[in-house]
Design an enzyme around this catalytic site. Structure first.
Site, PDB file in Angstrom:
ATOM      1  N   ARG A 188       0.814  -1.217   0.000  1.00 34.42           N
ATOM      2  CA  ARG A 188       0.000   0.000   0.000  1.00 34.42           C
ATOM      3  C   ARG A 188       0.848   1.268   0.000  1.00 34.42           C
ATOM      4  O   ARG A 188       0.522   2.265   0.644  1.00 34.42           O
ATOM      5  CB  ARG A 188      -0.966   0.008   1.196  1.00 34.42           C
ATOM      6  CG  ARG A 188      -1.831  -1.226   1.302  1.00 34.42           C
ATOM      7  CD  ARG A 188      -2.748  -1.397   0.090  1.00 34.42           C
ATOM      8  NE  ARG A 188      -3.425  -2.690   0.134  1.00 34.42           N
ATOM      9  CZ  ARG A 188      -3.003  -3.773  -0.527  1.00 34.42           C
ATOM     10  NH1 ARG A 188      -1.918  -3.711  -1.283  1.00 34.42           N
ATOM     11  NH2 ARG A 188      -3.657  -4.906  -0.451  1.00 34.42           N
ATOM     12  N   SER A 228     -10.316   0.219   3.675  1.00 35.62           N
ATOM     13  CA  SER A 228      -9.401  -0.023   4.794  1.00 35.62           C
ATOM     14  C   SER A 228      -8.860   1.313   5.305  1.00 35.62           C
ATOM     15  O   SER A 228      -8.172   2.029   4.575  1.00 35.62           O
ATOM     16  CB  SER A 228      -8.239  -0.917   4.353  1.00 35.62           C
ATOM     17  OG  SER A 228      -8.715  -2.172   3.940  1.00 35.62           O
ATOM     18  N   GLU A 282      -3.984   4.671   6.467  1.00 37.49           N
ATOM     19  CA  GLU A 282      -3.568   4.722   5.081  1.00 37.49           C
ATOM     20  C   GLU A 282      -4.341   5.768   4.291  1.00 37.49           C
ATOM     21  O   GLU A 282      -4.151   5.919   3.087  1.00 37.49           O
ATOM     22  CB  GLU A 282      -3.698   3.351   4.417  1.00 37.49           C
ATOM     23  CG  GLU A 282      -5.098   2.810   4.266  1.00 37.49           C
ATOM     24  CD  GLU A 282      -5.123   1.544   3.409  1.00 37.49           C
ATOM     25  OE1 GLU A 282      -5.107   1.676   2.186  1.00 37.49           O
ATOM     26  OE2 GLU A 282      -5.146   0.436   3.970  1.00 37.49           O
TER      27      GLU A 282
END
Length: 344
Positions: free
Chosen positions: A166, A243, A338
């Site tokens: 990521r 997420s 994130e």
């Protein structure tokens, strides 16, 4: 190119939170990009780029920097490489979900497990988007970008993008604007191997099986819908960024301890060992649908954060902090958000 001022950014994000952009340029035609570059020649900083806003949180006061919304579309099937893989050029604003469907229709495999992920294709290298055993790094060959530092177009090989879990060279930098992408995919009647238990169970096949790509994509969509992660589904939990946290990396002693507790600890393609962030959130004592701050709660179907009416950027960030601190206190593992934050 259409430029607007004081445009609310909240409707342009999946969270539906945030204030206005001081200026918003929308790029629909790649040929108009040089015009935008000319308009930016007096700006001291590169623009903030926005696709479909599926991984961003806009500050309540909005964004004072110029915002460029990439809305270009189009794919082009090119020739085959020496190894038989087929090259596919994709405009940066093209929907990733639509791209996956179009590739399946063309008999090309390698991205079918990314079905249902919202956002534009151009945003995928930024955090090396991945799900259910596939990552963009598996098929990405190169990108055409505008380099704001050097003031010119450039082609970046995928190896130069530092694609990891990521993350990439683009994650914390506005130096480059992605204009188009080149993927290399295989022509096949069967998908890549199914490596996730939930997808295999949905298909009723053993792990490692290969199935028709359309069936693999439909199974992934079903699994995502159960988690409230198909954003066009009309579900009450759809206002999310997917997420919120990275799957945190853990060392061998912590990995052993977590496995004994039943945690899903996995080895990732970048060589790291990571544990599921959603498992940690549940282990820390958060329940499904649990309120965190005004308008922000845990999803009713999955251990992630979602927004309701009345949510604010400040409240969402506070909720992120609440989860982060409690997970650290209860499990000893530090989560890292994130989400990309835009504005103050």
């Amino acid at each position: 190119m259409h430029v607007s001022y004081g445009v609310p950014l909240a409707p342009l994000t999946t969270l539906g939170i945030g204030g206005p952009a001081s200026s918003l340029a929308e790029l629909h035609d790649p040929a108009e990009f040089p015009e935008f570059v000319r308009e930016m020649r007096h700006s001291p900083t590169p623009p903030v780029c926005l696709g479909k806003g599926s991984n961003v949180l806009v500050g309540d006061r909005g964004c004072d920097l110029p915002v460029l919304r990439i809305a270009t579309r189009g794919i082009r099937i090119m020739g085959a490489m020496d190894d038989g893989r087929v090259l596919v050029e994709v405009q940066a604003g093209h929907s990733l979900w639509e791209l996956v469907t179009e590739l399946i229709d063309e008999g090309l495999v390698g991205m079918e497990m990314l079905a249902g992920i919202p956002g534009t294709t151009g945003a995928t290298p930024v955090q090396n988007v991945g799900a259910y055993g596939q990552e963009v790094s598996d098929t990405l060959r190169s990108l055409e970008v505008w380099d704001w530092k050097l003031g010119r177009r450039a082609v970046l090989d995928a190896n130069a993008c530092a694609l990891g879990h990521r993350t990439s060279v683009f994650k914390k930098s506005r130096r480059w604007t992605v204009l188009s992408l080149l993927f290399a995919l295989c022509r096949d009647e069967l998908s890549t191997p199914v490596t996730y238990r939930s997808v295999a169970d949905e298909l009723d096949v053993p792990l490692g099986s290969r199935v028709p790509p359309a069936e693999a994509a439909e199974a992934v969509l079903t699994v995502r819908r159960r988690k409230g992660m198909v954003l066009d589904s009309g579900e009450p939990d759809r206002r999310s960024t997917g997420s919120v946290f990275f799957s945190p990396e853990v060392g061998d002693p912590m990995a052993t301890k977590l496995r004994r507790l039943g945690a899903p600890v996995s080895r990732f393609p970048d060589g790291s060992t990571r544990v599921s962030a959603s498992w940690l959130i549940r282990q820390a004592g958060f329940g499904l649908n649990a309120p965190l701050t005004h308008g922000v709660r845990i999803s009713s179907v999955h251990y992630t954060l979602v927004a309701d009416d009345g949510a604010s950027a400040a409240g969402f960030r506070e909720a992120v902090g609440i989860v982060l601190r409690q997970v650290l206190h209860r499990t000893g593992v530090l989560l890292t958000p994130e989400i990309d934050f835009i504005g103050e």
